[in-house]
Design a protein around this motif. Structure first.
Motif, mmCIF file in Angstrom:
data_model
loop_
_atom_site.group_PDB
_atom_site.id
_atom_site.type_symbol
_atom_site.label_atom_id
_atom_site.label_comp_id
_atom_site.label_asym_id
_atom_site.label_seq_id
_atom_site.Cartn_x
_atom_site.Cartn_y
_atom_site.Cartn_z
ATOM 1 N N ASP A 24 77.325 82.784 38.102
ATOM 2 C CA ASP A 24 78.243 84.112 37.759
ATOM 3 C C ASP A 24 77.105 85.070 37.031
ATOM 4 O O ASP A 24 77.106 86.045 37.331
ATOM 5 C CB ASP A 24 79.191 83.780 36.751
ATOM 6 N N ARG A 25 76.353 84.729 36.188
ATOM 7 C CA ARG A 25 75.271 85.317 35.385
ATOM 8 C C ARG A 25 74.402 85.794 36.497
ATOM 9 O O ARG A 25 73.829 87.219 36.360
ATOM 10 C CB ARG A 25 74.570 84.748 34.613
ATOM 11 N N LEU A 26 73.854 85.100 37.609
ATOM 12 C CA LEU A 26 73.047 85.686 38.604
ATOM 13 C C LEU A 26 73.778 87.020 39.425
ATOM 14 O O LEU A 26 73.275 87.916 39.603
ATOM 15 C CB LEU A 26 72.644 84.601 39.494
ATOM 16 N N LEU A 27 75.002 86.571 39.654
ATOM 17 C CA LEU A 27 75.723 87.948 40.484
ATOM 18 C C LEU A 27 75.904 88.865 39.538
ATOM 19 O O LEU A 27 75.793 90.280 39.935
ATOM 20 C CB LEU A 27 77.094 87.443 40.775
ATOM 21 N N THR A 28 75.810 88.690 38.460
ATOM 22 C CA THR A 28 75.928 90.040 37.363
ATOM 23 C C THR A 28 74.702 90.685 37.237
ATOM 24 O O THR A 28 74.384 92.057 37.381
ATOM 25 C CB THR A 28 76.343 89.664 35.751
ATOM 26 N N VAL A 29 73.590 90.220 37.311
ATOM 27 C CA VAL A 29 72.228 90.596 37.430
ATOM 28 C C VAL A 29 71.884 91.347 38.926
ATOM 29 O O VAL A 29 71.430 92.277 38.642
ATOM 30 C CB VAL A 29 71.220 89.609 37.261
ATOM 31 N N GLY A 31 74.156 92.770 40.569
ATOM 32 C CA GLY A 31 74.913 93.843 40.331
ATOM 33 C C GLY A 31 74.185 94.844 39.547
ATOM 34 O O GLY A 31 74.183 96.146 39.889
ATOM 35 N N GLN A 32 73.660 94.391 38.412
ATOM 36 C CA GLN A 32 72.917 95.282 37.720
ATOM 37 C C GLN A 32 71.842 96.132 38.293
ATOM 38 O O GLN A 32 71.534 97.302 38.120
ATOM 39 C CB GLN A 32 72.664 94.631 36.321
ATOM 40 N N CYS A 33 71.025 95.475 39.128
ATOM 41 C CA CYS A 33 70.068 95.843 40.066
ATOM 42 C C CYS A 33 70.284 96.714 40.677
ATOM 43 O O CYS A 33 69.803 97.870 40.984
ATOM 44 C CB CYS A 33 69.355 94.472 40.528
ATOM 45 N N ALA A 34 71.586 96.536 41.370
ATOM 46 C CA ALA A 34 72.255 97.686 42.244
ATOM 47 C C ALA A 34 72.404 99.077 41.640
ATOM 48 O O ALA A 34 72.271 100.036 41.952
ATOM 49 C CB ALA A 34 73.495 96.863 42.898
ATOM 50 N N ASP A 35 73.229 98.676 40.531
ATOM 51 C CA ASP A 35 73.458 99.809 39.511
ATOM 52 C C ASP A 35 72.106 100.448 39.449
ATOM 53 O O ASP A 35 72.256 101.827 39.150
ATOM 54 C CB ASP A 35 73.992 99.464 38.146
ATOM 55 N N ALA A 36 71.075 100.046 38.888
ATOM 56 C CA ALA A 36 69.978 100.421 38.331
ATOM 57 C C ALA A 36 69.325 101.497 39.777
ATOM 58 O O ALA A 36 68.931 102.872 39.480
ATOM 59 C CB ALA A 36 69.081 99.581 38.130
ATOM 60 N N GLY A 62 61.938 92.112 39.759
ATOM 61 C CA GLY A 62 61.529 92.397 38.356
ATOM 62 C C GLY A 62 62.565 91.830 37.176
ATOM 63 O O GLY A 62 62.073 91.279 36.251
ATOM 64 N N SER A 63 63.661 91.508 37.717
ATOM 65 C CA SER A 63 64.804 90.809 36.774
ATOM 66 C C SER A 63 64.672 89.255 36.807
ATOM 67 O O SER A 63 65.328 88.828 36.056
ATOM 68 C CB SER A 63 66.065 91.364 37.198
ATOM 69 N N GLY A 64 63.943 88.964 37.858
ATOM 70 C CA GLY A 64 63.979 87.361 37.982
ATOM 71 C C GLY A 64 64.918 86.890 38.971
ATOM 72 O O GLY A 64 65.123 85.689 39.252
#
Length: 143
Positions: A24-29, A31-36, A62-64
């Motif tokens: 779930d945390r990976l999916l959140t990241v 999504g955050q990358c797509a938002d950026a 870059g986010s890992g």
């Protein structure tokens, strides 16, 4: 787990459950990358694929997240009760960054598990325009 005789399509819900619960945390990241990426656009969409894919791949790296996606794929495959013939890597054919999101692919026997972590849609108008979906949807199919 299955013994390999159950059709792969019968175990897709389990693969999705593992992705949503264990990663779930990976999916959140993701999504955050797509938002950026979308935050860099002049409006709510872009027509240039190069304004989506390279920046998205760069943000994932870059986010890992990019390096963690092969483990998520392996866990999803394991949830289907099938082995992977080789450990996946953060590169094609296992992990591919596209204009719609991230595609995870694994061949299991004669079938291929394909997972799309959809973060962008292609608007259906007179020109192809990419828009942020607002979340990360998990779409799984067997090919």
């Amino acid at each position: 787990m299955t013994d390999g005789t159950t059709p792969l399509s019968a175990t897709l819900d389990e693969a999705e459950r593992v992705l949503r619960e264990k990663h779930d945390r990976l999916l959140t990241v993701v999504g955050q990358c797509a938002d950026a990426v979308a935050a860099e656009w002049d409006g709510d969409s872009v027509a240039d694929r190069d304004r989506v894919v390279p920046p998205f791949a760069h943000a994932l790296d870059g986010s890992g997240a990019l390096s963690r996606l092969p483990r998520a794929l392996a866990d999803a495959v394991t949830a289907t009760g099938r082995p992977m013939p080789a450990p996946p890597v953060a590169a094609p054919p296992y992990v591919v960054v596209t204009a719609e999101g991230v595609v995870l692919r694994a061949t299991t026997g004669e079938e291929r598990l394909v997972i799309l972590l959809r973060t962008f849609d292609v608007a259906a108008d007179e020109s192809a325009r990419y828009v942020r979906t607002g979340d990360v949807s998990v779409e799984i199919e067997v090919r």
